[in-house]
Write an enzyme that holds these catalytic residues in place. Structure first.
Site, short mmCIF file in Angstrom:
data_model
loop_
_atom_site.label_atom_id
_atom_site.label_comp_id
_atom_site.label_asym_id
_atom_site.label_seq_id
_atom_site.Cartn_x
_atom_site.Cartn_y
_atom_site.Cartn_z
N LYS A 196 47.34 44.70 41.35
CA LYS A 196 47.40 43.87 40.16
C LYS A 196 46.94 42.47 40.53
CE LYS A 196 50.35 42.10 36.51
NZ LYS A 196 51.66 42.16 35.86
N ARG A 206 50.35 37.59 27.22
CA ARG A 206 51.39 36.55 27.37
C ARG A 206 51.67 35.87 26.04
NH1 ARG A 206 49.31 34.24 33.27
NH2 ARG A 206 49.56 36.22 34.38
N LYS A 218 50.64 32.81 38.99
CA LYS A 218 51.24 33.98 39.63
C LYS A 218 50.53 34.37 40.93
CE LYS A 218 53.30 35.89 35.41
NZ LYS A 218 53.63 37.12 34.65
N GLU A 234 47.74 47.66 49.85
CA GLU A 234 48.77 47.88 48.82
C GLU A 234 48.89 49.37 48.48
OE1 GLU A 234 50.93 45.92 47.61
OE2 GLU A 234 50.21 43.85 47.71
N LYS A 249 44.66 46.92 37.93
CA LYS A 249 44.77 46.09 36.74
C LYS A 249 44.28 44.68 37.04
CE LYS A 249 48.28 44.28 33.74
NZ LYS A 249 49.67 44.01 33.58
N SER A 275 44.84 43.29 27.92
CA SER A 275 44.78 42.61 26.62
C SER A 275 43.50 41.78 26.44
CB SER A 275 46.00 41.71 26.46
OG SER A 275 46.10 40.77 27.53
N TYR A 314 44.89 49.54 24.84
CA TYR A 314 45.25 49.22 23.46
C TYR A 314 44.32 49.92 22.48
CZ TYR A 314 47.87 45.79 26.05
OH TYR A 314 48.72 45.21 26.96
C1 PBG Z 1 54.10 41.37 33.30
C2 PBG Z 1 52.89 42.10 32.80
C3 PBG Z 1 51.68 41.51 32.42
C4 PBG Z 1 50.89 42.53 31.92
C5 PBG Z 1 51.61 43.72 32.03
N1 PBG Z 1 52.85 43.44 32.60
C6 PBG Z 1 51.28 40.08 32.40
C7 PBG Z 1 51.36 39.26 33.60
O1 PBG Z 1 51.46 39.75 34.73
O2 PBG Z 1 51.35 38.06 33.41
C8 PBG Z 1 49.51 42.33 31.35
C9 PBG Z 1 49.02 43.35 30.39
C10 PBG Z 1 47.84 42.94 29.57
O3 PBG Z 1 47.25 41.85 29.72
O4 PBG Z 1 47.46 43.75 28.72
N2 PBG Z 1 54.65 41.68 34.48
#
Ligand code: PBG
Length: 324
Positions: A196, A206, A218, A234, A249, A275, A314
């Site tokens: 991730k 968010r 982050k 990982e 991701k 997203s 989505y």
């Molecule tokens: C939070 C989380 C996030 C997403 C899934 N779980 C956002 C982040 O890490 O800030 C993102 C999913 C998306 O953008 O569709 N742990």
């Protein structure tokens, strides 16, 4: 020209193109992320994600029912938590009677055949907006993992089929596996957010959960977008620690990572078409700059080609509708 090989022969008609098609997307490959919110009879569209809504539990059940009719059987649920319930320890995330576990329980009661995946991370519940526990501006690893284990147990008690740790703390997959097994949840799966990345593509998500970090970013836990070897580390750790699925991701800018993981690991690989990737297609399509449905189908297909056998997207529902 005297050409022994003419690749165009295999493209000459739709039937021959179908016959030689190497990859396919089916509704079975897809997991639909859904947003849950408090209240009754509430459905509010997320500004930056046209066509995607936050649902109160009653309407979420209806939405899942309509998706099941389209043969979408897997759902990843994300809770939008009232700001008043957020604190530094994300304690609402451990409340067995909270919004999220209550909704999961109801979904499994109504639709036992549906696969429910939950998200394990502190950010929806954290007043700091971080996935981990914050002390003096730092994200604590081991203390966070303890909380994540308790959170995973809450989800398992509620009936979750798959636990999705999205936090990127070290050692969390093994710790969660251990915690689940100790309580007899040996059948609950873990889909690890293995690679991730610290990505700007999560912006609309968010917005949806009002979960942006209150300070900093982050980058001390999510991966550097420049790295691919690190994803192999990982993946090795997650495999060793007991993950059932490895996820990459975001998806589109990370297809090389998907490919590397699928070439080097035997566990099923999932890609999260996030997203921001959804929002870009919707925005350009609304402007008439691209043909949205064709771009959607091309994106999903390209993720399968890269090596993802599972896609969280989505677009899942509209893809399923287009196949009816
Ligand atoms: C939070 C989380 C996030 C997403 C899934 N779980 C956002 C982040 O890490 O800030 C993102 C999913 C998306 O953008 O569709 N742990």
């Amino acid at each position: 020209m005297n050409l022994p090989q003419r690749p165009r022969r295999n493209r000459k008609s739709q039937s021959i193109r179908n016959l030689t098609q190497e990859n396919h997307v089916t509704v079975d490959d897809l997991i639909l992320p859904l947003f849950l919110t408090e209240g009754k009879n509430k459905k509010t569209e997320i500004n930056s994600m046209p066509g995607i809504f936050r649902y109160s539990t009653d309407l979420l059940l209806k939405e899942i029912e309509s998706c099941l009719k389209l043969n979408i059987n897997s759902f990843c649920i994300f809770p939008s938590i009232n700001n008043k319930l957020k604190n530094k320890n994300a304690s609402e995330g451990l409340n067995l009677k909270g919004l999220y576990p209550s909704a999961i329980k109801l979904i499994k009661q109504h639709f036992p055949e549906a696969i429910v995946m939950t998200d394990v991370a502190m950010d929806p519940y954290s007043s700091d907006g971080h996935d981990g526990l914050v002390k003096n501006g730092k994200i604590l690893n081991d203390e966070t993992v303890e909380i994540l284990c308790e959170m995973a147990l809450v989800h398992a008690y509620a009936g979750a089929d798959i636990i999705g740790p999205s936090d990127m703390m070290d050692g969390r997959v093994g710790a969660i596996r251990n915690a689940l097994d100790k309580k007899g949840f040996t059948e609950v799966s873990i889909m690890s957010y293995t690679a991730k990345y610290a990505s700007a593509f999560y912006g609309p998500f968010r917005d949806a959960l009002d979960s942006a970090p209150k300070f900093g970013n982050k980058k001390t836990y999510q991966m550097n977008p420049a790295n691919v070897k690190e994803a192999l580390i990982e993946a090795e750790l997650d495999t060793f620690e007991g993950a059932d699925f490895l996820m990459v991701k975001p998806a589109l800018s990370y297809m090389d990572v998907i490919k590397q993981l699928s070439d080097n690991f035997s566990l099923p690989i999932a890609a999260y078409n996030v997203s921001g990737e959804y929002a870009m297609v919707k925005a350009a399509s609304a402007k008439g700059w691209i043909d949205g449905p064709s771009v959607r189908d091309e994106i999903l297909l390209s993720l399968k080609r890269a090596g993802a056998s599972i896609i969280l997207s989505y677009f899942a529902k509209e893809f399923a509708m287009s196949k009816k």
